[in-house]
Design a protein around this motif. Structure first.
Motif, short mmCIF file in Angstrom:
data_model
loop_
_atom_site.label_atom_id
_atom_site.label_comp_id
_atom_site.label_asym_id
_atom_site.label_seq_id
_atom_site.Cartn_x
_atom_site.Cartn_y
_atom_site.Cartn_z
N HIS A 158 0.84 -1.19 0.00
CA HIS A 158 0.00 0.00 0.00
C HIS A 158 0.87 1.24 0.00
CE1 HIS A 158 0.99 -0.25 4.26
NE2 HIS A 158 0.24 -1.33 4.41
N THR A 159 0.24 2.37 -0.23
CA THR A 159 0.99 3.63 -0.29
C THR A 159 1.40 4.17 1.06
OG1 THR A 159 -1.18 4.67 -0.64
CG2 THR A 159 0.26 4.46 -2.55
N PRO A 160 0.64 4.01 2.14
CA PRO A 160 1.14 4.52 3.42
C PRO A 160 2.40 3.79 3.88
CG PRO A 160 -1.24 4.19 3.52
CD PRO A 160 -0.76 3.54 2.25
N ASN A 161 3.33 4.53 4.48
CA ASN A 161 4.45 3.92 5.19
C ASN A 161 3.92 3.33 6.49
OD1 ASN A 161 6.79 4.69 3.53
ND2 ASN A 161 6.24 6.78 4.09
N ALA A 162 4.50 2.22 6.92
CA ALA A 162 4.02 1.57 8.13
C ALA A 162 5.16 0.93 8.89
CB ALA A 162 2.96 0.52 7.79
N SER A 163 4.95 0.73 10.20
CA SER A 163 5.94 0.07 11.04
C SER A 163 5.25 -0.78 12.07
CB SER A 163 6.85 1.09 11.73
OG SER A 163 6.10 1.87 12.66
N ARG A 164 5.98 -1.76 12.61
CA ARG A 164 5.49 -2.60 13.71
C ARG A 164 6.49 -2.54 14.85
NH1 ARG A 164 3.69 -2.97 8.55
NH2 ARG A 164 1.46 -2.90 8.94
N THR A 165 6.02 -2.18 16.03
CA THR A 165 6.83 -2.23 17.25
C THR A 165 6.32 -3.39 18.08
OG1 THR A 165 7.12 0.18 17.22
CG2 THR A 165 7.56 -0.96 19.30
N ILE A 166 7.17 -4.37 18.34
CA ILE A 166 6.74 -5.61 18.98
C ILE A 166 6.58 -5.38 20.48
CG2 ILE A 166 7.16 -8.06 19.23
CD1 ILE A 166 6.90 -6.99 16.30
N LEU A 167 5.38 -5.64 21.00
CA LEU A 167 5.06 -5.41 22.40
C LEU A 167 5.02 -6.70 23.22
CD1 LEU A 167 2.25 -2.70 22.04
CD2 LEU A 167 4.72 -2.38 22.27
N ALA A 224 7.85 -12.37 22.30
CA ALA A 224 8.41 -12.92 21.07
C ALA A 224 7.28 -13.57 20.29
CB ALA A 224 9.51 -13.94 21.36
N GLY A 225 7.62 -14.10 19.13
CA GLY A 225 6.64 -14.84 18.35
C GLY A 225 6.22 -14.09 17.11
N GLY A 226 5.91 -14.84 16.06
CA GLY A 226 5.40 -14.23 14.85
C GLY A 226 6.49 -13.67 13.95
N TYR A 227 6.06 -13.14 12.84
CA TYR A 227 6.99 -12.63 11.84
C TYR A 227 6.26 -11.64 10.94
CZ TYR A 227 4.38 -15.94 8.98
OH TYR A 227 3.37 -16.61 8.36
N THR A 228 7.06 -10.84 10.26
CA THR A 228 6.60 -10.05 9.13
C THR A 228 7.53 -10.35 7.97
OG1 THR A 228 5.58 -8.25 10.38
CG2 THR A 228 6.39 -7.70 8.20
N THR A 229 6.98 -10.56 6.79
CA THR A 229 7.80 -10.71 5.60
C THR A 229 7.72 -9.41 4.82
OG1 THR A 229 5.92 -11.73 4.47
CG2 THR A 229 7.56 -13.20 5.41
N ILE A 247 10.02 -3.10 13.02
CA ILE A 247 10.00 -3.68 11.67
C ILE A 247 9.29 -2.71 10.75
CG2 ILE A 247 9.27 -5.62 10.25
CD1 ILE A 247 9.32 -7.36 12.78
N LEU A 248 9.97 -2.29 9.68
CA LEU A 248 9.45 -1.28 8.77
C LEU A 248 8.87 -1.94 7.52
CD1 LEU A 248 12.42 1.27 8.82
CD2 LEU A 248 10.43 1.21 10.34
N THR A 249 7.75 -1.41 7.05
CA THR A 249 7.21 -1.78 5.75
C THR A 249 6.98 -0.49 4.96
OG1 THR A 249 4.95 -1.86 6.68
CG2 THR A 249 6.16 -3.91 6.53
N PRO A 250 8.04 -0.01 4.28
CA PRO A 250 7.91 1.24 3.53
C PRO A 250 6.85 1.15 2.45
CG PRO A 250 10.21 0.60 3.77
CD PRO A 250 9.39 -0.56 4.20
N ASN A 251 6.35 2.31 2.03
CA ASN A 251 5.29 2.31 1.02
C ASN A 251 5.74 1.59 -0.25
OD1 ASN A 251 5.82 4.38 -1.38
ND2 ASN A 251 6.66 5.32 0.47
N ASP A 290 21.41 0.18 -6.79
CA ASP A 290 20.11 0.70 -6.39
C ASP A 290 19.76 0.13 -5.02
OD1 ASP A 290 17.60 1.76 -6.16
OD2 ASP A 290 16.73 0.65 -7.83
N HIS A 291 19.61 1.00 -4.05
CA HIS A 291 19.27 0.56 -2.69
C HIS A 291 17.77 0.50 -2.46
CE1 HIS A 291 23.45 0.84 -1.26
NE2 HIS A 291 23.54 1.95 -1.96
N ARG A 292 17.00 0.89 -3.44
CA ARG A 292 15.55 0.95 -3.24
C ARG A 292 14.95 -0.45 -3.20
NH1 ARG A 292 11.53 4.55 -7.01
NH2 ARG A 292 11.65 2.78 -8.46
N ARG A 293 14.01 -0.64 -2.26
CA ARG A 293 13.28 -1.90 -2.15
C ARG A 293 11.80 -1.54 -2.19
NH1 ARG A 293 15.76 -5.15 2.83
NH2 ARG A 293 14.81 -6.92 1.76
N GLY A 294 11.04 -2.21 -3.05
CA GLY A 294 9.66 -1.81 -3.28
C GLY A 294 9.61 -0.68 -4.30
N ILE A 295 8.47 -0.04 -4.41
CA ILE A 295 8.31 1.01 -5.41
C ILE A 295 8.28 2.41 -4.80
CG2 ILE A 295 7.11 -0.51 -7.02
CD1 ILE A 295 4.47 0.71 -6.10
N GLY A 296 8.42 2.51 -3.48
CA GLY A 296 8.48 3.82 -2.84
C GLY A 296 9.82 4.49 -3.09
#
Length: 397
Positions: free
Chosen positions: A141-150, A153-158, A172-176, A243-249
């Protein structure tokens, strides 16, 4: 349900009885200023179709009535107490399976924003839970997003194929424009705080979401384990990549995973040094390519307050969000005193004087901070001031 990371092929409609139970729970949660999500993104599922007829929309008929200014809502300082809001996560997980609700989460609602799903005019915050076996649809998606683990432990983001295993205090960052998915293959639930620049993008009419379809491999195979850490995790060492860019942002960090253990050790390693009078022992997370903030719209950092430490008051033109990772303390802002402890989340709108204090005389306190400072810097409107110990107002960088 498909067993690939982050892919859920089934997408049934929300059963009426589940929806009603969720709405009943929402009414109970309303006084805590949280909203239990019930398929919030359905109107925005289609991505931007370049030059296609699908992108054309018929404008609504122009009103002939007298125009009046829309209401102006200003965010207010507010704290969400973890002990009060956490139980609702488990209730959501119990009554609404992931495939029915898109996310098992609630969103924080600032009391000053007229019911909008935001904590400031630029930041949205949600708190999510993933039970053992849960997998969310891979999407971007177009919004930038992040996850702060509270949780512990457990789980993952790809993210772009990289599997980021979650641990307490991880960022964990998920840039746009990056393909990402979430799930949990451990034996206990994982809980994290989602932060997005959604309200900003919504205001700019620049939001779209796209889900991975059956047969696509948008988020697999993984390029390698710990890709971010191996390429960008050593300070001052930058791989020579064309090119250091990952994704299309554009302009966002290619490093997606900052580990909570590394953050803790860095702060503790600096704890014997002199504190900044306005920030305590402070660090920032950066784009390793050029030292800029991880996103062009949001800045991320962490603060350690020594036992009994109290910062001097400061204010800025940006809005800030804080989450207590360890310890306890208070923050004075605009005549209010916000008492915080582990996992409490609080927001400080722009232009308001505030200062933090660690209540413990024996243990440090750690706050993670997020702000829209990069946005204000990029449009030439960032400013910060502080008050000295004698009350004089000074300009801060």
């Amino acid at each position: 349900m498909d067993t690939n990371y982050g892919v859920t092929l089934a997408d049934p409609a929300l059963p009426a009885e589940v929806f009603e139970e969720m709405e009943s729970l929402n009414r109970k949660a309303a006084p805590l200023h949280i909203w239990l999500r019930t398929r919030a993104n359905q109107p925005q599922k289609k991505p931007w179709h370049w030059g296609s007829e699908e992108s054309a929309q018929t404008p609504p008929p122009e009103s002939t009535s007298i125009r009046t200014p829309p209401p102006v809502f200003k965010p207010t300082p507010h704290i969400w107490k973890w002990k009060e809001i956490e139980p609702f996560l488990y209730k959501i997980a119990e009554i609404a399976p992931l495939e029915f609700t898109e996310r098992q989460q609630f969103l924080l609602v600032n009391p000053g924003c007229g019911g909008a799903l935001q904590v400031t005019n630029t930041i949205r915050v949600a708190v999510s839970i993933y039970k053992p076996g849960d997998q969310a649809v891979t999407h971007r998606h177009t919004p930038n997003a992040s996850r702060t683990i509270l949780s512990k432990a457990g789980g993952y983001t790809t993210v772009e194929g990289e599997i980021c295993r979650a641990g307490r205090g991880d960022l964990i960052l998920t840039p746009n424009g990056t393909w990402h998915g979430h799930g949990n293959d451990d034996d206990s639930p994982v809980i994290w705080m989602d932060v997005l620049d959604w309200p900003l993008m919504e205001r700019l009419d620049c939001i779209w979401l796209e889900e991975e379809e059956e047969g696509k491999v948008a988020n697999a195979p993984a390029p390698s384990q710990n890709w971010s850490g191996r390429h960008y995790g050593s300070g001052g060492i930058l791989p020579l990549r064309p090119d250091h860019r990952r994704g299309i942002g554009v302009g966002n960090s290619p490093m997606f995973h900052f580990r909570g253990e590394d953050i803790r050790l860095t702060l503790e390693g600096m704890a014997q040094e002199e504190s900044d009078p306005f920030d305590g022992i402070a660090i920032e997370f950066t784009n390793p390519v050029d030292g800029s903030p991880p996103f062009t719209t949001l800045a991320y950092g962490a603060h350690l307050l020594k036992p009994s430490e109290e910062t001097l008051a400061s204010r800025s033109s940006c809005s800030s969000l804080f989450c207590c990772i360890s310890g306890s303390g208070t923050t004075k802002v605009a005549g209010k005193t916000l008492d915080w402890e582990e996992n409490d989340i609080f927001v400080i709108p722009n232009h308001l004087w505030f200062q933090h204090r660690n209540k413990s005389n024996s243990k440090p306190a750690v706050l993670y901070g997020i702000s829209d400072r990069p946005l204000l810097e990029n449009i030439g409107h960032y400013r910060r001031q502080g008050k000295t110990s004698v009350g004089s107002v000074i300009e801060l960088n």
